[in-house]
Structure formats: structure tokens, C-alpha cells
Enzyme design. Structure first.
Site, PDB file in Angstrom:
ATOM      1  N   TYR A 143       0.542  -0.987   0.129  1.00 30.60           N
ATOM      2  CA  TYR A 143       0.402   0.158   0.141  1.00 30.60           C
ATOM      3  C   TYR A 143       0.672   1.083  -0.105  1.00 30.60           C
ATOM      4  O   TYR A 143       0.885   2.253  -1.026  1.00 30.60           O
ATOM      5  CB  TYR A 143      -1.068   0.223   1.168  1.00 30.60           C
ATOM      6  CG  TYR A 143      -1.801   1.653   1.314  1.00 30.60           C
ATOM      7  CD1 TYR A 143      -2.979   1.863   0.360  1.00 30.60           C
ATOM      8  CD2 TYR A 143      -1.641   2.061   2.339  1.00 30.60           C
ATOM      9  CE1 TYR A 143      -3.286   2.674   0.742  1.00 30.60           C
ATOM     10  CE2 TYR A 143      -2.406   3.174   2.527  1.00 30.60           C
ATOM     11  CZ  TYR A 143      -3.159   3.858   1.525  1.00 30.60           C
ATOM     12  OH  TYR A 143      -4.055   4.624   1.892  1.00 30.60           O
ATOM     13  N   LYS A 147       1.393   4.240  -3.038  1.00 30.77           N
ATOM     14  CA  LYS A 147       1.006   5.708  -2.514  1.00 30.77           C
ATOM     15  C   LYS A 147       2.320   6.853  -2.589  1.00 30.77           C
ATOM     16  O   LYS A 147       2.516   8.253  -3.447  1.00 30.77           O
ATOM     17  CB  LYS A 147       0.298   5.935  -1.330  1.00 30.77           C
ATOM     18  CG  LYS A 147      -0.890   5.161  -1.512  1.00 30.77           C
ATOM     19  CD  LYS A 147      -1.459   5.911  -1.958  1.00 30.77           C
ATOM     20  CE  LYS A 147      -2.945   5.635  -1.462  1.00 30.77           C
ATOM     21  NZ  LYS A 147      -4.217   6.231  -2.375  1.00 30.77           N
TER      22      LYS A 147
END
Ligand code: NDP
Length: 239
Positions: A143, A147
Site C-alpha cells: 500500500y 502511494k
């Protein structure tokens, strides 16, 4: 003057607050997501247009184009989230590959595909704002990696769009309450830790993020581009 705004993942949490903010300003807002229910609720409340689209799917994006206005003034690439919360616990290499790709798809490919699909429609003087995360600077596995990739890709996007007067920036939230982000996985103890990590002593709100997105899309921010703007109460600082 009213502007045309597209907020991806606009039916819940941060996206919903962003959509409400622009709608209150009198802009024409379109919200997208995979579930019609939350989008419809927001549409009934604000007058926004609700369109179902999975932003990982090129075919669905192509279809979406047919429904959107010819010019988009502000694109908010908000759709995403940590797909790790949905992992089935399998640990073999194939599962690892699947789970890693799911986060890249959800958080990086969504923004890249949507921006590519809309690049010719971005109006001069407009803005692209992606929702990144504090996780890009603090880990969080695939994750955080997705990002971080989003923020790095945004640098080249800002260079491509700059000559047309279109800015491209990332807003990176810390912990934000009142979203569906954590599903049912946020314990009271973890929540307290996240709040304790801030200098402000509180959780962020979707409205904190909406106000920052609106600023980056405003006339006051026309010389801000290629940046990551952190909104986290000081839980992560850049100096
Ligand atoms: P939510 O889960 O409430 O919102 C995410 C939204 O994105 C949902 O409305 C979801 O709707 C939509 N979405 C997800 N995947 C897709 C897809 N493939 N295509 C279209 N829509 C999609 O959580 P948040 O509001 O918190 O999340 C918004 C953004 O903020 C995300 O990018 C998240 O990573 C980021 N963020 C959140 C933080 C937090 O603490 N809450 C902290 C840092 C960053 P549907 O399922 O119907 O498609």
C-alpha cells in the site's frame, strides 16, 4: 464561475467530503465508484452526477468518457484504499503477487489510467489532485509502495501538464476518521496510537482533506505543482 469536477471514489469518506465541498461552491460535480448505492445517496443530497466505474478497468473508463463533459476543470483521483485488509491470509508466492498487485492497481493504476483517459479534456488552468498517504513515507508494504509510486509518477505528470497551465499535486492524509478505509480492522488501541502520533492530538477529518484539495484547485494555487502536501496533524513532517 462553475467548474466541472470529477471525484473518483466520491461516494464515501474523503471523496464524499471533497464532492460536497465543490458542490457547495456551486461547481458541477461528478462522482464515481464501483457501488451505485453510496454514489446515489450523495447525488440525492448534493445534485452531483453519480456514475458507476471501476477505475482499474480501461474499458469502463472508456465508457465513462462518453458520460463526462468535454472539459474537466478539476480531476480528483481519490479512489483507492489498502486492499491488504481484504487479503485472504494465503502466504504462497502467487497470493503475494496477487495481493501486491491489488494495491498497485487500487492506488496507482486507478490514478494513472483515469488521468490518461482524461488528459485531452483537462481544461487550461485546471488541476489534478491525487489522494496519496502518509504511508508512502512510513512503510505499510505494498500500500505504501503504491502511494509512493503515485507521488513519484505525479512529478512527470506535472511536467507534462505544466505548459497547459494544469497543476498536478498529491494530498497525503494521515489518519482520517469517518471513512470506510479500515473496514472493521481498526482497534481502539491502534486508533489511539494514530492520534497520539499527531501534534494536534486529534484524528483528521474528511473535511480537512477536502479543504486542502479545494485550495490546490483554486486560483490561489496556480504556481503549486509537482508537490506532495501533507495533511496529518504533524504525524509525519518533511523537515
Ligand atoms: P473509503 O473506503 O471510504 O473511500 C474509498 C472510495 O474509493 C470508496 O468510495 C470506494 O467505493 C472507491 N474505490 C475504491 N476502489 C475503487 C475503484 N477501483 N474504482 C472506483 N472506485 C473505487 O476510504 P477513504 O475515504 O479513506 O479513502 C479515500 C482515499 O484516501 C484513498 O485513496 C485512501 O488510500 C486514502 N487515504 C485514506 C486515509 C484514511 O485514514 N482514511 C489515510 C491516507 C490515505 P467503491 O468500493 O464503491 O468502489
Amino acid at each position: 464561475m462553475a467548474r466541472d469536477i470529477l471525484v473518483t471514489g466520491g461516494g464515501t469518506g474523503i471523496g464524499r467530503a471533497v464532492a460536497r465541498h465543490f458542490a457547495r461552491q456551486g461547481d458541477r460535480v461528478t462522482v464515481t465508484g464501483r457501488r451505485l448505492g453510496p454514489l446515489k445517496e450523495l447525488a440525492d443530497e448534493t445534485g452531483a452526477r453519480a456514475l458507476v466505474c471501476d477505475h482499474t478497468e480501461p474499458d469502463q473508463l472508456t465508457r465513462l468518457l462518453g458520460e463526462l463533459p468535454e472539459g474537466i476543470d478539476v480531476l480528483v483521483n481519490n479512489a483507492g484504499g489498502n486492499t491488504g485488509f481484504d487479503a485472504d491470509g494465503r502466504t504462497d508466492l502467487a497470493a503475494y503477487a496477487r495481493d501486491f498487485r491489488a494495491n498497485l492497481d487500487a492506488n496507482l493504476i486507478t490514478a494513472a489510467l483515469t488521468t490518461k483517459a482524461l488528459e485531452d479534456r483537462l481544461a487550461e488552468g485546471g488541476a489534478v489532485v491525487h489522494i496519496g498517504s502518509i504511508a508512502a513515507d512510513q512503510g505499510a508494504g505494498s500500500y505504501g509502495a503504491a502511494k509512493a509510486g503515485l507521488a513519484t509518477w505525479n512529478i512527470s505528470l506535472s511536467q507534462e501538464l505544466g505548459p497547459r497551465g494544469v497543476t498536478a499535486n498529491v494530498v497525503a492524509p494521515g489518519y482520517i476518521a469517518d471513512t470506510e478505509f479500515f473496514r472493521d480492522k481498526l482497534t481502539a488501541e491502534r486508533r489511539d496510537q494514530l492520534v497520539a502520533a499527531t501534534a494536534t492530538g486529534r484524528a483528521g477529518t474528511p473535511d480537512d482533506i477536502a479543504a486542502t484539495v479545494a485550495f490546490l484547485a483554486s486560483p490561489a494555487a496556480r504556481h503549486i505543482t509537482g508537490q506532495v502536501l501533507h495533511v496529518n496533524g504533524g504525524a509525519h513532517t518533511t523537515r
